[in-house]
Design an enzyme around this catalytic site. Structure first.
Site, PDB file in Angstrom:
ATOM      1  N   ASN A 149      13.245  12.340  -6.336  1.00 31.45           N
ATOM      2  CA  ASN A 149      14.287  13.378  -6.618  1.00 31.45           C
ATOM      3  C   ASN A 149      13.104  14.981  -6.667  1.00 31.45           C
ATOM      4  OD1 ASN A 149      13.448  12.356  -8.734  1.00 31.45           O
ATOM      5  ND2 ASN A 149      15.076  13.439  -9.719  1.00 31.45           N
ATOM      6  N   CYS A 281      16.956  13.679 -12.928  1.00 36.83           N
ATOM      7  CA  CYS A 281      16.903  13.432 -13.985  1.00 36.83           C
ATOM      8  C   CYS A 281      17.898  13.761 -15.619  1.00 36.83           C
ATOM      9  CB  CYS A 281      16.293  12.212 -14.196  1.00 36.83           C
ATOM     10  SG  CYS A 281      14.599  13.282 -14.807  1.00 36.83           S
ATOM     11  N   GLU A 460       6.089   9.762 -21.284  1.00 38.05           N
ATOM     12  CA  GLU A 460       5.350  10.846 -20.953  1.00 38.05           C
ATOM     13  C   GLU A 460       4.731  11.334 -21.494  1.00 38.05           C
ATOM     14  OE1 GLU A 460       6.881  10.428 -16.254  1.00 38.05           O
ATOM     15  OE2 GLU A 460       5.053   9.204 -16.178  1.00 38.05           O
TER      16      GLU A 460
HETATM   17  P1  NDP Z   1      14.601   4.030  -7.642  1.00 39.66           P
HETATM   18  O1  NDP Z   1      14.372   3.088  -8.521  1.00 39.66           O
HETATM   19  O2  NDP Z   1      15.067   2.789  -5.728  1.00 39.66           O
HETATM   20  O3  NDP Z   1      12.892   4.025  -6.228  1.00 39.66           O
HETATM   21  C1  NDP Z   1      12.133   4.531  -7.584  1.00 39.66           C
HETATM   22  C2  NDP Z   1       9.957   3.956  -6.660  1.00 39.66           C
HETATM   23  O4  NDP Z   1      10.407   2.598  -6.642  1.00 39.66           O
HETATM   24  C3  NDP Z   1      10.389   4.308  -5.303  1.00 39.66           C
HETATM   25  O5  NDP Z   1       9.307   4.845  -4.378  1.00 39.66           O
HETATM   26  C4  NDP Z   1      10.953   2.842  -4.035  1.00 39.66           C
HETATM   27  O6  NDP Z   1      10.524   3.117  -3.626  1.00 39.66           O
HETATM   28  C5  NDP Z   1       9.916   1.947  -5.585  1.00 39.66           C
HETATM   29  N1  NDP Z   1      11.034   0.259  -5.773  1.00 39.66           N
HETATM   30  C6  NDP Z   1      12.117   0.842  -5.062  1.00 39.66           C
HETATM   31  N2  NDP Z   1      12.435  -1.103  -5.209  1.00 39.66           N
HETATM   32  C7  NDP Z   1      10.693  -1.849  -6.210  1.00 39.66           C
HETATM   33  C8  NDP Z   1      10.787  -2.844  -6.517  1.00 39.66           C
HETATM   34  N3  NDP Z   1      11.509  -3.360  -6.017  1.00 39.66           N
HETATM   35  N4  NDP Z   1       9.649  -2.926  -7.119  1.00 39.66           N
HETATM   36  C9  NDP Z   1       8.752  -2.076  -7.166  1.00 39.66           C
HETATM   37  N5  NDP Z   1       9.467  -0.342  -6.731  1.00 39.66           N
HETATM   38  C10 NDP Z   1       9.873  -0.001  -6.013  1.00 39.66           C
HETATM   39  O7  NDP Z   1      14.901   5.156  -7.262  1.00 39.66           O
HETATM   40  P2  NDP Z   1      14.996   6.491  -7.276  1.00 39.66           P
HETATM   41  O8  NDP Z   1      13.945   6.336  -5.968  1.00 39.66           O
HETATM   42  O9  NDP Z   1      16.613   6.342  -6.425  1.00 39.66           O
HETATM   43  O10 NDP Z   1      14.875   8.023  -7.699  1.00 39.66           O
HETATM   44  C11 NDP Z   1      16.136   8.181  -8.533  1.00 39.66           C
HETATM   45  C12 NDP Z   1      16.605   7.355  -9.832  1.00 39.66           C
HETATM   46  O11 NDP Z   1      14.989   8.319 -10.732  1.00 39.66           O
HETATM   47  C13 NDP Z   1      17.914   8.540 -10.516  1.00 39.66           C
HETATM   48  O12 NDP Z   1      18.483   6.936 -11.594  1.00 39.66           O
HETATM   49  C14 NDP Z   1      16.569   8.931 -11.965  1.00 39.66           C
HETATM   50  O13 NDP Z   1      17.779   9.669 -13.233  1.00 39.66           O
HETATM   51  C15 NDP Z   1      15.057   7.966 -11.982  1.00 39.66           C
HETATM   52  N6  NDP Z   1      14.609   9.533 -12.452  1.00 39.66           N
HETATM   53  C16 NDP Z   1      14.181   9.160 -13.862  1.00 39.66           C
HETATM   54  C17 NDP Z   1      13.568  10.266 -14.106  1.00 39.66           C
HETATM   55  C18 NDP Z   1      13.297   9.901 -15.558  1.00 39.66           C
HETATM   56  O14 NDP Z   1      12.069  10.643 -15.978  1.00 39.66           O
HETATM   57  N7  NDP Z   1      13.728   9.309 -16.721  1.00 39.66           N
HETATM   58  C19 NDP Z   1      13.264  11.522 -12.869  1.00 39.66           C
HETATM   59  C20 NDP Z   1      13.582  10.869 -12.143  1.00 39.66           C
HETATM   60  C21 NDP Z   1      14.322  10.656 -11.467  1.00 39.66           C
HETATM   61  P3  NDP Z   1      11.859   3.031  -2.325  1.00 39.66           P
HETATM   62  O15 NDP Z   1      11.541   4.739  -2.036  1.00 39.66           O
HETATM   63  O16 NDP Z   1      10.808   2.498  -0.873  1.00 39.66           O
HETATM   64  O17 NDP Z   1      12.508   2.809  -2.061  1.00 39.66           O
END
Ligand code: NDP
Length: 479
Positions: A149, A281, A460
């Protein structure tokens, strides 16, 4: 665009020799490829990071700072190029990437590059008996995994403190938005970052992310992403006793009292609801409005939001660009259907928008406002992460507090009121990691950042991140 991995100071193809397409969400068309990396690439990256650790961890803070400031300067000099790349990957308006994402990535590097020059550690005196002092030492290879995002913004928010505190890094950006991380690897080479200090492996979460979580030589994982993915990583990493920082999902309340500064609240609420297509988020997706101003707010909000231009990210007048991918668009639209099934009324938006010409296959959704839902229905409890908000009236402070705290998440809350005592009372009782009073996304990089409950573990920001990426060691001296 042909993206490569950055391993041991070089830009390289994956061991598999295979690549994956990347799609521009604004056009729906493939515009490049990324390496389809796997555990073999993570192993090479970890080996390089391990080899680079002894020297990098002993490099003076001043020298680490100098290299990181150079990277920061280079990001600033390449602002336009990076902003366009971020927008092409993610669908966000170019002006937004230029004013928020890329400047913040530049600042993340500068912030931690300078923070380490002002660090000190504690001593605990035992009077004439002796004293203790605390050493804060880098740990080794940090695994950093980030979402789509705010691609470069969140990627650098992890790797900057990890590198500044003397660790080396194996990082994975989201497979959906890899471009700016790749451009960053080119800048790191230009800035003279020693080989192996930062390694970036592109590819799928289930392969690359999982391999980072499982690798025995990566003793700490900093992850931002979905709650489910966080749980998967924790299942692997916890029995290996890895240090874990998990920044996860949210379903944030935006609480509006009748005594607020209405104009300021309205302007900011449009932003806190729909900035980055609602894919931040911290966006406030559940809007609670005190009943005396509910109708006034509803009418003004619907009017403003209906006028927002949904359009091509390259158009400066665009307020709402494309959402990140077709599956994500379908997910968001399925929640609009669910909201209707749950008895909600769509006041505006709620549909896919088809643009003209080269943007006709892009993934656009009109900003959506829904009313008439129970606070505890699925639409109001589950994270949608798109341009969709609900509005709900309330009568008392107790009632709105109960509704605000009712989800499994606890990331951030926004509150609008001119009653000082109430503001602090509410802030004290909101079960969240972050509370904004009469503002939203006003950020000071020194403050703790993160959530409670299923929004995450750890914090963080500022010294919280430097503490996460170091291990305190108490040294006791008898006099
Ligand atoms: P995901 O959890 O789908 O992916 C996050 C990262 O994890 C990506 O790089 C993804 O790779 C990777 N990933 C996926 N599966 C695995 C696995 N089994 N093991 C290790 N890494 C893995 O999240 P999104 O990218 O869809 O992001 C949106 C989410 O992030 C929302 O829920 C949002 O709320 C949260 N978010 C939270 C924030 C906070 O500060 N609390 C800030 C911003 C977002 P790939 O893309 O290749 O699947």
């Amino acid at each position: 665009m042909k993206i490569k991995n950055y391993i041991n100071g070089k830009l390289v193809d994956p061991q598999s020799g295979k690549h994956l397409d990347i799609i521009n969400p604004a056009t729906g068309k493939v515009y490049g490829t990324i390496p389809d990396s796997d555990a073999r690439d993570v192993a090479l990256a970890t080996e390089a990071a391990k080899a680079a650790f002894p020297e990098w961890s002993k490099t003076s803070a001043a020298e680490r700072s100098r290299i990181m400031l150079k990277v920061s300067d280079l990001i600033g000099e390449n602002l336009d190029r990076f902003a366009l790349a971020e927008s092409t990957d993610n669908g966000k308006p170019v002006w937004l990437a230029k004013s928020v994402d890329i400047p913040r990535a530049r600042d993340n590097f500068a912030f931690y590059a300078t923070a380490i020059l002002h660090e000190s550690s504690e001593t605990h005196s035992m009077g004439e008996v002796g004293f203790n002092y605390t050493l804060r030492q880098p740990i080794g290879v940090a695994g950093c995994i980030s979402p789509w995002n705010l691609p470069l913004y969140l990627f650098t928010w992890k790797i900057a403190p990890a590198l500044a505190s003397g660790n080396t890094v194996v990082a994975k950006p989201s497979e959906i938005t890899p471009a700016t991380a790749f451009l960053l690897s080119e800048l790191c080479i230009e800035a003279g970052m020693p080989a192996g200090v930062l390694n970036i492996v592109h590819g799928l979460g289930q392969k690359v992310g999982a391999a980072i979580s499982e690798h025995p030589d990566i003793p700490m994982i900093s992850f931002t992403g979905g709650t489910q993915t966080g749980a998967t990583i924790a299942r692997v990493a916890a029995p290996m006793f890895k240090k874990l920082s998990l920044e996860l999902g949210g379903k944030n309340p935006n609480i509006i009292f009748a005594d607020c500064d209405f104009d300021d609240m309205l302007k900011t609420t449009v932003r806190s609801s729909f900035a980055n297509q609602g894919q931040i988020c911290l966006c406030g997706s559940r809007i609670f409005v005190e009943r005396p101003i509910y109708e006034k707010f509803k009418n003004a909000f619907v009017e403003r939001v209906s006028a927002m231009k949904v359009g091509a990210p390259t158009d400066e007048k665009t307020k709402v660009g494309a959402v990140v991918s077709e599956p994500h668009m379908e997910k968001v639209l399925s929640y609009v259907r669910l909201a209707k099934e749950e008895g909600g009324t769509v006041l505006c938006g709620g549909e896919r928008v088809i643009l003209d010409g080269e943007f006709k296959d892009g993934f656009y959704i009109s900003p959506t406002i829904i009313e008439g839902l129970d606070y505890n229905c699925r639409t109001n409890q589950e994270e949608i992460f798109g341009p969709v908000v609900t509005i709900t009236p309330f009568d008392t402070e107790e009632e709105v507090l109960m509704m605000a705290n009712s989800t499994k998440y606890g990331l951030a809350a926004t509150m609008w009121t001119s009653n000082l005592k109430r503001a602090h009372r509410m802030a004290n009782n909101l079960h969240m990691g972050i509370v904004w009073i009469n503002c939203w996304l006003l950020r000071d990089l020194r403050t703790p950042f993160g959530g409670v409950k299923e929004s995450g573990v750890g914090r963080e920001g500022g010294f919280e991140a430097l503490n996460f990426f170091t291990e305190p060691k108490n040294v006791c001296v008898k006099l």
